[in-house]
Design a protein around this motif. Sequence first.
Motif, PDB file in Angstrom:
ATOM      1  N   GLU A 151       0.835  -1.203   0.000  1.00 19.01           N
ATOM      2  CA  GLU A 151       0.000   0.000   0.000  1.00 19.01           C
ATOM      3  C   GLU A 151       0.874   1.259   0.000  1.00 19.01           C
ATOM      4  O   GLU A 151       0.636   2.200  -0.766  1.00 19.01           O
ATOM      5  N   ASN A 202       3.253   2.273   5.477  1.00 15.25           N
ATOM      6  CA  ASN A 202       2.010   2.519   4.740  1.00 15.25           C
ATOM      7  C   ASN A 202       1.332   3.794   5.209  1.00 15.25           C
ATOM      8  O   ASN A 202       0.844   4.591   4.400  1.00 15.25           O
ATOM      9  N   ASN A 250      -6.939   0.812  -0.853  1.00 16.77           N
ATOM     10  CA  ASN A 250      -6.669  -0.480  -0.199  1.00 16.77           C
ATOM     11  C   ASN A 250      -6.192  -1.563  -1.169  1.00 16.77           C
ATOM     12  O   ASN A 250      -6.206  -2.753  -0.820  1.00 16.77           O
ATOM     13  N   TYR A 282      -3.426  -3.695   0.361  1.00 16.48           N
ATOM     14  CA  TYR A 282      -3.876  -4.707   1.318  1.00 16.48           C
ATOM     15  C   TYR A 282      -4.616  -5.842   0.613  1.00 16.48           C
ATOM     16  O   TYR A 282      -4.465  -7.012   0.966  1.00 16.48           O
TER      17      TYR A 282
END
Length: 356
Positions: A91, A153, A274, A277
């Motif tokens: 990320e 991140n 996201n 992730y």
Amino acid sequence: MARIVQRLPSVSPGRVLAWRAGAVIAALLLTTLFLALSGRDPALLAELVVRSTVGSRFGLEDLALFMTPLVLTGAAVTVTGRIGIWNIGAEGQFYAGAIGAAGIGLFVHGPALLVLPLMTVCGVLCGMAWILVPTLARAYAGVNEIITTLLLNFVAALLTSYLAVGPWHDRVTGALASTARLPVAIPDLWGVVHWGFPLALAVAAALAATLDRTRWGYEVRISGANPEAARYAGIPVRARIVAVMLLSGALAALAGVSEVAGTVHRLQGGIANNFGYFGIVVAVLARGSCLNVLPAALLMAFILDSGIVLQTQQLTASTVLAITGLVLFMIAIGDELAHYRPVSTSPLSTNKGAAP
């Protein structure tokens, strides 16, 4: 005859695929039950999801746009897994790549034929620089890369928001908390699908061939499976760790470049959406294979796109998130159950070695 359950150390891809298909069906049945109990029409919602995702050109374009960053971030996490490392910072590297590309696009003027490659190179280098400190810490000091990559991140996300609303803010319109629209963009291939999509597919295929069919890929796999044996065989394990982690950062950054230059066309907070992730989920579903990243990314893209469709039908984001989690949870259970099978044993074999 007695029956026992035996765990297999490895299973065929076909067996895993069959269990995953069963897991998805089970998750859909449970979702149907819950929706029916809440007063919804599951058949109507299912028809809407299919028609809005794979049943129309607009839906297919959305799937391709979702797949592009998911393939690259999934490959970024998968490649580090081959050497026994978890890059949880895709990320942040995504954000770094987007920042580097946007900086070139906003402040370097020239023909797109020159600016686009420069944006790509700068974005990739920014992603590699973002993962450099965790890389050196892991290779030379044994620092856990999960913690260092994860924490970066948040730094990258805050830096992106600061640039988008601060020094690089669009001062012409001021309507959006973002930079101005980039003057150059990745050319479109089909509708709104840009050339970043086939590039992502080609990168995943090339990476799979490199890891599975080259000496370097063999050394990476050995370094991950047994570092001590690899050192004894003369393989520079530290150098392989550094190379793999930098490659991972470059892949995640390339996803950021693709998103900012091909899809969003401006730098803004939350541009990663996201995807870094979700790339971890894609890598887990891919089971260490860069080729398997492609169907895993397609499944994840379909789930995300379906979630957006369901939210248009007054389903809350929490409900959609719960459905997504249920599907992935059932797939994880299916992957584990695929390793077990019942085995018949004779009474003599079960009593073998027992005292007379």
